[in-house]
Design a protein around this motif. Structure first.
Motif, short mmCIF file in Angstrom:
data_model
loop_
_atom_site.label_atom_id
_atom_site.label_comp_id
_atom_site.label_asym_id
_atom_site.label_seq_id
_atom_site.Cartn_x
_atom_site.Cartn_y
_atom_site.Cartn_z
N GLY A 109 -2.69 5.29 -0.12
CA GLY A 109 -3.67 4.22 0.00
C GLY A 109 -3.87 3.36 -1.23
O GLY A 109 -4.69 2.45 -1.22
N LYS A 110 -3.13 3.64 -2.31
CA LYS A 110 -3.25 2.81 -3.51
C LYS A 110 -2.57 1.46 -3.26
O LYS A 110 -1.63 1.38 -2.47
CB LYS A 110 -2.55 3.47 -4.70
CG LYS A 110 -3.17 4.72 -5.20
CD LYS A 110 -2.40 5.20 -6.41
CE LYS A 110 -2.54 6.70 -6.61
NZ LYS A 110 -1.58 7.19 -7.59
N LEU A 111 -3.03 0.44 -3.96
CA LEU A 111 -2.41 -0.88 -3.85
C LEU A 111 -1.55 -1.11 -5.09
O LEU A 111 -2.02 -0.98 -6.21
CB LEU A 111 -3.48 -1.96 -3.73
CG LEU A 111 -4.16 -2.03 -2.37
CD1 LEU A 111 -5.42 -2.84 -2.45
CD2 LEU A 111 -3.22 -2.61 -1.34
N ASN B 258 -8.29 -5.71 -0.71
CA ASN B 258 -8.49 -5.01 0.55
C ASN B 258 -9.06 -5.93 1.63
O ASN B 258 -8.66 -5.83 2.79
CB ASN B 258 -9.41 -3.80 0.36
CG ASN B 258 -8.63 -2.57 -0.07
OD1 ASN B 258 -7.57 -2.29 0.44
ND2 ASN B 258 -9.16 -1.85 -1.03
N ASN C 88 -9.67 -4.26 -6.37
CA ASN C 88 -9.52 -3.52 -5.12
C ASN C 88 -10.27 -4.14 -3.95
O ASN C 88 -9.72 -4.29 -2.86
CB ASN C 88 -9.97 -2.07 -5.29
CG ASN C 88 -8.80 -1.13 -5.42
OD1 ASN C 88 -7.79 -1.31 -4.77
ND2 ASN C 88 -8.94 -0.14 -6.27
N ARG D 262 0.84 -1.18 0.00
CA ARG D 262 0.00 0.00 0.00
C ARG D 262 0.89 1.25 0.00
O ARG D 262 1.86 1.32 0.75
CB ARG D 262 -0.89 -0.01 1.23
CG ARG D 262 -2.13 0.82 1.10
CD ARG D 262 -2.99 0.78 2.33
NE ARG D 262 -3.48 -0.53 2.67
CZ ARG D 262 -4.58 -1.08 2.12
NH1 ARG D 262 -5.23 -0.46 1.18
NH2 ARG D 262 -4.97 -2.27 2.51
#
Length: 65
Positions: A20-22, A59, A55, A16
């Motif tokens: 907050g992007k993966l 998550n 996503n 991450r």
């Protein structure tokens, strides 16, 4: 109830960012590299953001983190 555990395989494959992007690594870098151009192999080193469709699943698997 006990705490949720993160999925161990997912922890190793995704990271991450601060926003907050993966991020994930690119595929096709592990073997049969002789026929691939240097430019192509160099571009495999860069991480890319995961697809929007993935996503929710990723998550959920990182829930314990």
């Amino acid at each position: 109830m006990p705490k949720m555990k993160s999925h161990s395989g997912t922890k190793k494959r995704f990271r991450r960012t601060g926003t907050g992007k993966l991020m994930r690594a690119k595929a096709f870098k592990s073997h049969i590299l002789t026929k691939k151009t240097t430019k192509r192999k160099r571009n495999f080193r860069q991480e890319v953001e995961i697809a929007a469709a993935d996503n929710k699943v990723v998550n959920a698997r990182l829930a314990g983190r």
